[in-house]
Write an enzyme that holds these catalytic residues in place. Sequence first.
Site, mmCIF file in Angstrom:
data_model
loop_
_atom_site.group_PDB
_atom_site.id
_atom_site.type_symbol
_atom_site.label_atom_id
_atom_site.label_comp_id
_atom_site.label_asym_id
_atom_site.label_seq_id
_atom_site.Cartn_x
_atom_site.Cartn_y
_atom_site.Cartn_z
ATOM 1 N N ARG A 260 0.851 -1.186 0.000
ATOM 2 C CA ARG A 260 0.000 0.000 0.000
ATOM 3 C C ARG A 260 0.891 1.241 0.000
ATOM 4 O O ARG A 260 1.445 1.626 1.026
ATOM 5 C CB ARG A 260 -0.904 -0.008 1.243
ATOM 6 C CG ARG A 260 -2.096 0.936 1.141
ATOM 7 C CD ARG A 260 -2.810 1.055 2.474
ATOM 8 N NE ARG A 260 -2.025 1.860 3.394
ATOM 9 C CZ ARG A 260 -1.925 1.647 4.702
ATOM 10 N NH1 ARG A 260 -2.526 0.622 5.255
ATOM 11 N NH2 ARG A 260 -1.200 2.446 5.463
ATOM 12 N N HIS B 254 -3.748 4.581 4.529
ATOM 13 C CA HIS B 254 -4.916 3.698 4.533
ATOM 14 C C HIS B 254 -6.114 4.396 3.884
ATOM 15 O O HIS B 254 -6.780 3.842 3.016
ATOM 16 C CB HIS B 254 -5.251 3.300 5.970
ATOM 17 C CG HIS B 254 -6.471 2.459 6.107
ATOM 18 N ND1 HIS B 254 -6.555 1.174 5.630
ATOM 19 C CD2 HIS B 254 -7.687 2.738 6.662
ATOM 20 C CE1 HIS B 254 -7.763 0.690 5.883
ATOM 21 N NE2 HIS B 254 -8.464 1.612 6.508
ATOM 22 N N TYR C 69 3.497 4.964 11.629
ATOM 23 C CA TYR C 69 3.776 3.538 11.823
ATOM 24 C C TYR C 69 4.676 2.923 10.758
ATOM 25 O O TYR C 69 4.924 1.724 10.807
ATOM 26 C CB TYR C 69 2.462 2.745 11.914
ATOM 27 C CG TYR C 69 1.506 2.938 10.754
ATOM 28 C CD1 TYR C 69 1.646 2.214 9.570
ATOM 29 C CD2 TYR C 69 0.452 3.842 10.842
ATOM 30 C CE1 TYR C 69 0.769 2.379 8.512
ATOM 31 C CE2 TYR C 69 -0.439 4.019 9.788
ATOM 32 C CZ TYR C 69 -0.278 3.281 8.635
ATOM 33 O OH TYR C 69 -1.145 3.453 7.583
#
Length: 376
Positions: free
Chosen positions: A257, A261, A270
């Site tokens: 990805r 998100h 993160y």
Amino acid sequence: MEHAEMLPRDTAVQLIDADGSTVADETYAMPGTETLLAAYRGLVDGRRINDQAGALVRQGRLAVYPSSHGQEACQIGAALAISAEDWLFPTYRDSVAVIARGVAPAEAMVLLKGDWHSGYDVRAHRVAPQATPLATQLLHAVGFAYAAKQRGEHTVVIALCGDGATSEGDFHEAMNFAAVFHVPVVFFVQNNEFAISVPLSRQTAAPSLAHKAIGYGMPGRRVDGNDVAAVLAVLGEAVDRARSGGGPTLVEAHTYRMQAHTNADDDTRYRERDEVRAWVARDPLTRLRTHLTGVGALTAELEAEYAAGAERIATAMREALNADSDLDPEDLFRFVTETRSPQLEEQWQMLRGEIERTRTADAAPTAQATPIGGSR
């Protein structure tokens, strides 16, 4: 099928490497040139759709957009691997696959705009509504495929999900039912390494997600999710197996990805930027472009044609989403049940009263303010 045949390979299937070179494989053949050109066109469209949707979010025309930038090979592969009679059960991140399946781009964005319905006729396109809850669509997909089998149809269902969905109970229930009842469904897991902020290492200790398949009695396959040629080959085999009565298959696509998100996520919390940049060299779009150019199949004229087509899609999205919707508040209650319950009717009357009071207040003339101390 022997147990050994159910186990996935130690490494993912790859037919075109990151440099665009052909990789020979003993099992899977390279798709034909015309198929790869169609896939490349889909990748170009998909990248433009992702970019345009991101811009529409920033402009306030989309409520949310889960980008599949970098995962377009999985999206296009899933759409092209099935026939017109088959069905696709997508997630919220699969807008590109939905559009590649024939849904109008503007209709595919309705759900993400925040409207009350999925935006498109699911029967006309054989695409289920995009599912926001994790893994719930897998149960729907299995049930649909089981019903088709009971009717004697030759329908195959591809059920898409992410790696995060494999941590949900619905995933395991769907896998078990599909295997026990020999259902014609392909579980296609796009392993993009993160379930929002949770890395794959905190979701499973298995060697791969594809290894979960053997526990349910179905084959597991691993594929380079940034290699659309390999995705088409592996999914094609799984679809053919399901259609011929061989039952379900779990296919894990290893991808990444590239963006957050959703627009509401800050992925810098993160993961390191160096990790993201390392995947740029594996981009599915540039990989296939390099390969097709190298074999003389992709010309400058075709590139221009594909780019123009992608721009038309982006223009249609902008024009549709820049138009204000004519909303009817009663739609919140009109389609919940065939006959409205007393509780829903009470809620609607409360809302209608509030709307009427607001309209009355807005329409009332504004009183002339009196200066402090009285009139002059």
